[in-house]
Design a protein around this motif. Structure first.
Motif, PDB file in Angstrom:
ATOM      1  N   HIS A   1      50.312  47.626  23.899  1.00 36.51           N
ATOM      2  CA  HIS A   1      48.863  47.678  24.111  1.00 36.51           C
ATOM      3  C   HIS A   1      48.204  48.643  23.116  1.00 36.51           C
ATOM      4  CE1 HIS A   1      45.141  47.068  26.264  1.00 36.51           C
ATOM      5  NE2 HIS A   1      44.960  48.373  26.283  1.00 36.51           N
TER       6      HIS A   1
ATOM      7  N   LEU B   1      47.992  47.043  19.670  1.00 36.91           N
ATOM      8  CA  LEU B   1      46.996  45.979  19.554  1.00 36.91           C
ATOM      9  C   LEU B   1      45.580  46.556  19.516  1.00 36.91           C
ATOM     10  CD1 LEU B   1      48.625  43.362  21.955  1.00 36.91           C
ATOM     11  CD2 LEU B   1      48.549  43.287  19.464  1.00 36.91           C
TER      12      LEU B   1
ATOM     13  N   CYS C   1      49.772  48.168  32.058  1.00 32.56           N
ATOM     14  CA  CYS C   1      50.071  49.546  31.646  1.00 32.56           C
ATOM     15  C   CYS C   1      48.990  50.466  32.227  1.00 32.56           C
ATOM     16  CB  CYS C   1      50.147  49.680  30.121  1.00 32.56           C
ATOM     17  SG  CYS C   1      48.666  49.203  29.239  1.00 32.56           S
TER      18      CYS C   1
ATOM     19  N   HIS D   1      44.298  50.917  43.154  1.00 32.41           N
ATOM     20  CA  HIS D   1      45.088  50.837  41.920  1.00 32.41           C
ATOM     21  C   HIS D   1      44.198  50.299  40.809  1.00 32.41           C
ATOM     22  CE1 HIS D   1      48.927  51.609  43.890  1.00 32.41           C
ATOM     23  NE2 HIS D   1      48.597  50.714  44.815  1.00 32.41           N
ATOM     24  N   LEU D   2      44.456  50.774  39.608  1.00 35.97           N
ATOM     25  CA  LEU D   2      43.693  50.343  38.428  1.00 35.97           C
ATOM     26  C   LEU D   2      44.658  50.304  37.256  1.00 35.97           C
ATOM     27  CD1 LEU D   2      41.208  49.839  36.655  1.00 35.97           C
ATOM     28  CD2 LEU D   2      40.751  52.289  36.678  1.00 35.97           C
ATOM     29  N   TRP D   3      44.969  49.070  36.789  1.00 37.25           N
ATOM     30  CA  TRP D   3      45.896  48.930  35.665  1.00 37.25           C
ATOM     31  C   TRP D   3      45.226  48.174  34.530  1.00 37.25           C
ATOM     32  CZ3 TRP D   3      48.209  47.166  40.541  1.00 37.25           C
ATOM     33  CH2 TRP D   3      49.070  48.103  41.114  1.00 37.25           C
ATOM     34  N   ARG D   4      45.600  48.524  33.305  1.00 36.75           N
ATOM     35  CA  ARG D   4      45.160  47.790  32.130  1.00 36.75           C
ATOM     36  C   ARG D   4      46.039  46.558  31.939  1.00 36.75           C
ATOM     37  NH1 ARG D   4      40.839  47.565  30.296  1.00 36.75           N
ATOM     38  NH2 ARG D   4      40.438  49.523  29.229  1.00 36.75           N
ATOM     39  N   VAL D   5      45.452  45.398  31.604  1.00 37.78           N
ATOM     40  CA  VAL D   5      46.239  44.227  31.229  1.00 37.78           C
ATOM     41  C   VAL D   5      46.611  44.365  29.753  1.00 37.78           C
ATOM     42  CG1 VAL D   5      46.311  41.720  31.101  1.00 37.78           C
ATOM     43  CG2 VAL D   5      44.978  42.841  32.901  1.00 37.78           C
ATOM     44  N   VAL D   6      47.902  44.287  29.442  1.00 36.12           N
ATOM     45  CA  VAL D   6      48.356  44.540  28.071  1.00 36.12           C
ATOM     46  C   VAL D   6      47.726  43.543  27.098  1.00 36.12           C
ATOM     47  CG1 VAL D   6      50.377  44.509  26.561  1.00 36.12           C
ATOM     48  CG2 VAL D   6      50.476  45.670  28.762  1.00 36.12           C
ATOM     49  N   GLY D   7      47.090  44.068  26.069  1.00 39.52           N
ATOM     50  CA  GLY D   7      46.542  43.238  24.999  1.00 39.52           C
ATOM     51  C   GLY D   7      45.143  42.746  25.244  1.00 39.52           C
ATOM     52  N   ARG D   8      44.524  43.098  26.369  1.00 34.41           N
ATOM     53  CA  ARG D   8      43.183  42.583  26.636  1.00 34.41           C
ATOM     54  C   ARG D   8      42.289  43.707  27.159  1.00 34.41           C
ATOM     55  NH1 ARG D   8      44.556  38.319  30.859  1.00 34.41           N
ATOM     56  NH2 ARG D   8      42.367  38.670  31.368  1.00 34.41           N
ATOM     57  N   TYR D   9      40.996  43.582  26.931  1.00 31.08           N
ATOM     58  CA  TYR D   9      40.017  44.509  27.480  1.00 31.08           C
ATOM     59  C   TYR D   9      39.737  44.037  28.909  1.00 31.08           C
ATOM     60  CZ  TYR D   9      35.835  47.544  27.487  1.00 31.08           C
ATOM     61  OH  TYR D   9      34.907  48.511  27.773  1.00 31.08           O
TER      62      TYR D   9
ATOM     63  N   ASN E   1      41.222  44.592  33.332  1.00 24.31           N
ATOM     64  CA  ASN E   1      42.064  45.327  34.258  1.00 24.31           C
ATOM     65  C   ASN E   1      42.423  44.471  35.462  1.00 24.31           C
ATOM     66  OD1 ASN E   1      40.344  45.975  36.721  1.00 24.31           O
ATOM     67  ND2 ASN E   1      39.004  46.782  35.127  1.00 24.31           N
ATOM     68  N   VAL E   2      43.507  44.847  36.108  1.00 29.06           N
ATOM     69  CA  VAL E   2      43.890  44.319  37.415  1.00 29.06           C
ATOM     70  C   VAL E   2      43.774  45.482  38.389  1.00 29.06           C
ATOM     71  CG1 VAL E   2      45.826  43.532  38.815  1.00 29.06           C
ATOM     72  CG2 VAL E   2      45.401  42.502  36.594  1.00 29.06           C
TER      73      VAL E   2
ATOM     74  N   ILE F   1      43.402  46.892  42.674  1.00 26.93           N
ATOM     75  CA  ILE F   1      43.547  46.661  44.106  1.00 26.93           C
ATOM     76  C   ILE F   1      42.512  47.532  44.811  1.00 26.93           C
ATOM     77  CG2 ILE F   1      45.105  46.780  46.091  1.00 26.93           C
ATOM     78  CD1 ILE F   1      46.116  44.805  44.033  1.00 26.93           C
TER      79      ILE F   1
END
Lengths: 96, 96, 96, 96, 96, 96, 96, 96, 96, 96
Positions: free
Chosen positions: A65, A68, C85, D42-50, D52-53, D55
């Motif tokens: 990440h 990129l 991540c 929960h707050l996660w970044r999606v790899v390679g994209r602006y 988040n996922v 909960i």
């Protein structure tokens, strides 16, 4: 660890040619530097499209990440990431 | 000439285990033979799926089709083919 | 390293109830064991569907693939994997 | 009550950098405040994209809607909401 | 709390008519009981399809999941759930 | 006669706030008037999106089209229409 | 009131030819009877597919649903319904 | 020869009202002239959308293309064409 | 008049090899006869799939439908039809 | 080696007519030159759309990519490429 990354570039038609050229030039420099480091293991053009298929070899998905995000064209790309691993029928012992 | 090929395998749940094992064993032998010949340049497993991402290096698209047709699992796979070529930012002179 | 995994289960209507029950029972045991080990960090039911959303914490994507392959319901699930991540706005220093 | 929320951010390329920075700064403050309150679990970044996922843990779906509406980036996000609940194979008694 | 639920029924063509009739009969009884309890607030047929659009009013998304799981046709339905809430332009003070 | 209508609103980011506020204000007035007339029977917000799910009760599909055309936000909405009718398991004699 | 209806027929390959022929024969009789009544105003074959595009003229959407349910091929068809009305540029005063 | 044509109109929000009105006025004139000639056999509005479903009766697909190209709204429409023919269960001898 | 036709073949895995071979043999005979007649102007294999891309040259779309219906593999194919015509930049006067 | 290429053109509505005309004129010249060279073997218009279906005959996929890149409309086209080869039921010995 391997990831397949597909990048589709879409520059706005209103972007001045100089801006686009500068972005592409910096993108190329970084892409070549990352290839030499072994992180960006493969970089292929998709025939007929302003897009590439790439294979990255990184220590973690977080590292991918971060790499990129540093790409100058990142804000103009649609990126898809897919995790890969060694196939049981591969003739190599590693993920190569 | 390079092609990215994605293969998703879907064996019928009603297929006897022996039939499936025999198919997979023959598939593996052929896949390894094609890798050794250099035609099937890369073979990776897609994480979490009974699928692979492959890179073929063939003399023509007709040769690619003939190779794929010989795979024992061909009737049970959904295959997608995408033509690739050298990227202008690649650090290699050839399509590697 | 975190991965979001979505699993949709589709058992054939022709599967005998005993076979299905045995599969589900073994699936549950393994799922609970993996949760206790910390690898399968979260496991939630999707409301209204025979599906789950899960968060895995593994050392590599290869380890994730090997874990998923051992699931008794693997042949009956449609699985999607997405690498996650740490988010820069997270209040935690790690990927938690 | 748990909801999985996916947010894809798409800022217009014409937005001035100062405006974007101010929006992001306020978004971060609010996101961290909501995390500390336990609503944004929960707050996660999606790899390679602006993207988040996340909960969320809220008292009702109406509360979730009100929270999302207050996000400064709301007008620039594609949001998908999916209701989750405790999985029968979870090792926890609650929805954790 | 309101949820819109769409259910598409697909019975296997090989199911004996008696089995299908028994399933439908039990489904109808349960649906009517849930309507009378106020949980299944609206139930409409989609014109031209063996499908319905429904509005559920439940205390939590977990309760919704438990209700849907008890439907005799559950294994034969494709279900989609969408959380709803009061619209600011509604003339009612509640979610009605 | 009942129709389910889904409306997704997408105002251009370049629209001045006053214009948007005036449009929304007129939209709300008309929506409330149509609700009071009984034509717009239900109006719910979709959680997390600038969108609604509505149930219209009209004499004909032509009347529905004419109503929707009068909405001030019509040019900025993606609208989907689905015809509904009484479900045979409904506990009501009419389409309610 | 007009509705465009698209019907895609998919008979199971295992259906005996006599059963299929009997279904088709009854379907044709009913289709012709409904055409003569004026309810099924147009019936066209889609070129290259076992499918039709039809225009129904009915008193209500409920009547349309009841008609479609009586079709012998209903359980084997994927049906899509779209409400139509008079176009303001039509040269006819009615929906013709 | 019959073709079903679906036209979805999307005028840019920045188009001045006079320009839009002039385009629509010329579109209507041409549409009515083509209807009177018998080439544009049916023209219906899709309920809830700025779109139409049409049936054209032309001597060839080339003629259809030439007609569609002359429409003033052509640059602003998403057009889908589907070839139709007489259905074997039609009560008419021709494609009517 | 030209039509592009794409045919994807999916034979059931349970079909006996003799039945499949007989179907394919009759399909080939008919395909070759139609090619010699000039109706089936081009027939290409799609690389990696049991599918073809074809160009038909027929007097009407009804004739195309009748031809496709006679193909022995018709019940096992997913067919898509697209009408083509002479391109204004073609160097040929006809549709060739 | 044959490739089917589909090109959908989307010129921005804000492009001045002179710019568009100049682009189209240069595109036509190059397209005709490539047709005369035999590389662009077929060029057809898709009925009802500003799009074409083409067949290219090139020495490699890299050559195809280089040809497409030189098209003046390349930045304004959505291009899809599909590799074709001789069909076993073709009456020709070559890929014609």
């Amino acid at each position: 660890m391997l990831f397949k990354v597909t990048m589709d570039v879409q520059l706005p038609h209103t972007m001045p040619k100089e801006t686009a050229d500068a972005l592409k030039s910096r993108e190329r420099e970084l892409a070549q530097s990352l290839q030499r480091s072994g992180k960006w293991r493969h970089l292929w053009r998709v025939v007929g499209r302003y897009a590439n298929v790439s294979i990255f070899d990184v220590a973690s998905s977080a590292e991918l990440h971060d790499l990129l995000l540093t790409l100058p064209l990142f804000p103009y790309m649609k990126i898809e990431v897919e995790a890969l691993c060694r196939h049981p029928s591969s003739i190599h012992e590693d993920e190569r």
